[in-house]
Design an enzyme around this catalytic site. Structure first.
Site, mmCIF file in Angstrom:
data_model
loop_
_atom_site.group_PDB
_atom_site.id
_atom_site.type_symbol
_atom_site.label_atom_id
_atom_site.label_comp_id
_atom_site.label_asym_id
_atom_site.label_seq_id
_atom_site.Cartn_x
_atom_site.Cartn_y
_atom_site.Cartn_z
ATOM 1 N N ARG A 32 0.828 -1.209 0.000
ATOM 2 C CA ARG A 32 0.000 0.000 0.000
ATOM 3 C C ARG A 32 0.863 1.259 0.000
ATOM 4 O O ARG A 32 0.537 2.247 -0.647
ATOM 5 C CB ARG A 32 -0.904 -0.017 1.230
ATOM 6 C CG ARG A 32 -1.809 1.179 1.322
ATOM 7 C CD ARG A 32 -2.918 0.955 2.346
ATOM 8 N NE ARG A 32 -3.811 2.087 2.400
ATOM 9 C CZ ARG A 32 -4.033 2.814 3.496
ATOM 10 N NH1 ARG A 32 -3.427 2.506 4.633
ATOM 11 N NH2 ARG A 32 -4.859 3.822 3.455
ATOM 12 N N HIS A 85 0.586 4.354 -2.619
ATOM 13 C CA HIS A 85 0.392 5.745 -2.205
ATOM 14 C C HIS A 85 1.526 6.625 -2.698
ATOM 15 O O HIS A 85 1.317 7.755 -3.137
ATOM 16 C CB HIS A 85 0.271 5.852 -0.679
ATOM 17 C CG HIS A 85 -1.069 5.445 -0.164
ATOM 18 N ND1 HIS A 85 -1.552 5.827 1.059
ATOM 19 C CD2 HIS A 85 -2.046 4.687 -0.718
ATOM 20 C CE1 HIS A 85 -2.768 5.326 1.244
ATOM 21 N NE2 HIS A 85 -3.083 4.621 0.188
ATOM 22 N N ASN A 136 -2.748 8.646 5.287
ATOM 23 C CA ASN A 136 -1.549 7.983 5.809
ATOM 24 C C ASN A 136 -1.904 7.244 7.081
ATOM 25 O O ASN A 136 -1.145 6.443 7.569
ATOM 26 C CB ASN A 136 -0.451 9.006 6.141
ATOM 27 C CG ASN A 136 -0.553 9.531 7.575
ATOM 28 O OD1 ASN A 136 -1.545 9.325 8.253
ATOM 29 N ND2 ASN A 136 0.454 10.199 8.044
ATOM 30 N N HIS A 157 -6.517 -5.758 -2.263
ATOM 31 C CA HIS A 157 -7.318 -5.824 -1.033
ATOM 32 C C HIS A 157 -7.631 -7.267 -0.631
ATOM 33 O O HIS A 157 -8.464 -7.503 0.230
ATOM 34 C CB HIS A 157 -8.595 -4.985 -1.180
ATOM 35 C CG HIS A 157 -8.334 -3.502 -1.182
ATOM 36 N ND1 HIS A 157 -9.285 -2.566 -1.447
ATOM 37 C CD2 HIS A 157 -7.187 -2.801 -0.923
ATOM 38 C CE1 HIS A 157 -8.759 -1.347 -1.366
ATOM 39 N NE2 HIS A 157 -7.480 -1.472 -1.057
#
Ligand code: HEM
Ligand SMILES: *[C@@H]1O[C@H](CO)[C@@H](O)[C@H](O)[C@H]1NC(C)=O
Ligand SMILES: *[C@@H]1O[C@H](CO)[C@@H](O)[C@H](O)[C@H]1NC(C)=O
Ligand SMILES: *[C@@H]1O[C@H](CO)[C@@H](O)[C@H](O)[C@H]1NC(C)=O
Ligand SMILES: CC(=O)N[C@H]1CO[C@H](CO)[C@@H](O)[C@@H]1O
Length: 320
Positions: free
Chosen positions: A62, A66, A93, A189
């Protein structure tokens, strides 16, 4: 198949000592002469951490996503200064974890080859090596990214878990990623955790009338309510059957309308993403690993810095 052929080619050229160029300025074997052990060092440290704490794999995957979505894959998510102003202090975050792994990898690299391997490349490699530890696919990581010197929390404009399909597609298109990349990468996910606060609205008060999102399986809503009281903010697993194993079960969840976020469930609202999901369910995810690898390579090219742009940071949290 394409990935396998690429692998064979890469090994061949690697044996011959040739850097393999990609069209956009990154190279496989980029560090072959500059820091021959670089990739082995990244792998060793990452495997150490993730085999000890498998949930870190999700966090690191992840983090790479990001980083790439905000100012490109330039390591800007890692910057800490100016304090409270950089990307890592922005709301999404909240739950980005695993910075300590990146720091440990970088320190090991600096001991061997100071100032050579960029933090952006470290993060790309760490994400790949972490996913392998939990049964995920391997993908090639072309290297040579440089580190950005700018990181602003005001620029963090990631897709929201409340987004519908049109907004998600737009966010991905803006980064050069297509509808297929969207559905394939959402398959990430299949691992990791979220927090009750992210899903409260969907299960308790979707339209402001104490209702739940009708796109969600009602039995699943009841199960989620047992886990998440309106007042609490516990962690909640994304794919309860195999939270620490990278597999294609996410698509079964979405097909049963058990996607945790609106952004997962809305993948049934578009013919292309819906058809991909049903194909993965029907074939037990036969092409998911290959597709995921392909889309991760694309993700790793988003808005990169190369040549004499940016820098090679000495410490990932601070510009030089
Ligand atoms: C399509 C748009 C996406 C949205 C709206 C989204 C949103 C979210 C949210 C809200 C969380 C939970 C945060 C928390 O409460 O702790 C999460 C977790 C996660 N996301 Fe996504 N995500 C998206 C795409 C992606 C992509 C493309 C990847 C990677 C390729 C990814 C990988 C992950 C992983 C692995 C976790 C679990 C993190 C952990 O266990 O610490 N997501 N995502
Ligand atoms: C950090 O920023 C947030 C809002 O952006 C603010 O509420 C908080 O007080 C700041 N914290 C510090 C220590 O400056
Ligand atoms: C829930 O917990 C996460 C992780 O600690 C935090 O970042 C988030 O802000 C919390 N949400 C609320 C509404 O308290
Ligand atoms: C539900 O949402 C509405 C509108 O956003 C808000 O006014 C109401 O207080 C919420 N109810 C609960 C129980 O949170
Ligand atoms: C890991 C990390 O840097 N988390 C930060 C997220 O942002 C909040 C403030 O908005 C910081 O307090 C956390 O340290």
């Amino acid at each position: 198949m394409a990935i396998k052929n690429l692998l064979v080619l890469v090994i061949l050229l690697g044996v011959l000592g040739v850097s393999v160029a990609h069209p956009k300025g990154l190279y496989l074997y980029y560090y072959k002469h500059r820091c021959p052990d670089a990739e082995a060092i990244v792998r060793r440290v990452t495997v150490q951490y993730v085999s000890h704490e498998p949930s870190l794999a999700a966090a690191l995957l992840r983090m790479h996503f990001h980083d790439c979505f905000v100012r490109g894959c330039d390591g800007s998510i890692l910057l800490k200064y100016p304090y409270n102003e950089t990307e890592r202090y922005a709301a999404p975050n909240l739950s980005v974890r695993g910075y300590e792994v990146v720091d440990a990898v970088k320190s090991a690299l600096e001991r061997k080859c100071p100032g050579v391997v960029s933090c952006a490349d470290v993060l790309s490699l760490v994400a790949r090596d972490a996913v392998i530890v939990i049964n995920g696919p391997w993908w090639p990581v072309p290297l040579g990214r440089r580190d950005g010197r700018i990181s602003r929390k005001s620029e963090v404009n990631l897709p929201s878990p409340l987004s519908g399909i049109a907004a998600l597609k737009k966010k991905f298109f803006d980064k050069g990623l297509n509808t297929r990349d969207l559905v394939v990468l959402s398959g990430a996910h299949t691992i990791g955790i979220s927090h009750c606060s992210v899903i409260h609205q969907g299960i308790y008060n979707f339209t402001g009338k104490s209702d739940s999102d009708s796109s969600m399986n009602p039995r699943y809503v009841r199960a989620l309510k047992r886990r998440c009281n309106p007042a609490d903010n516990r962690t909640i697993v994304m794919d309860p059957r195999s939270v620490k194993k990278f597999d294609s079960h996410y698509f079964n969840m979405v097909a049963q309308r058990k996607g945790l976020f609106k952004s997962d469930r809305t993948l049934l609202d578009d013919p292309e993403t819906k058809s991909y999901i049903y194909t993965q369910v029907a074939t037990a995810g036969s092409s998911f690993n290959k597709d995921f690898a392909h889309s991760m390579v694309k993700l790793g090219f988003v808005e990169i810095l190369t040549g004499n742009k940016g820098e090679i940071r000495k410490r990932c949290a601070f510009v030089n």
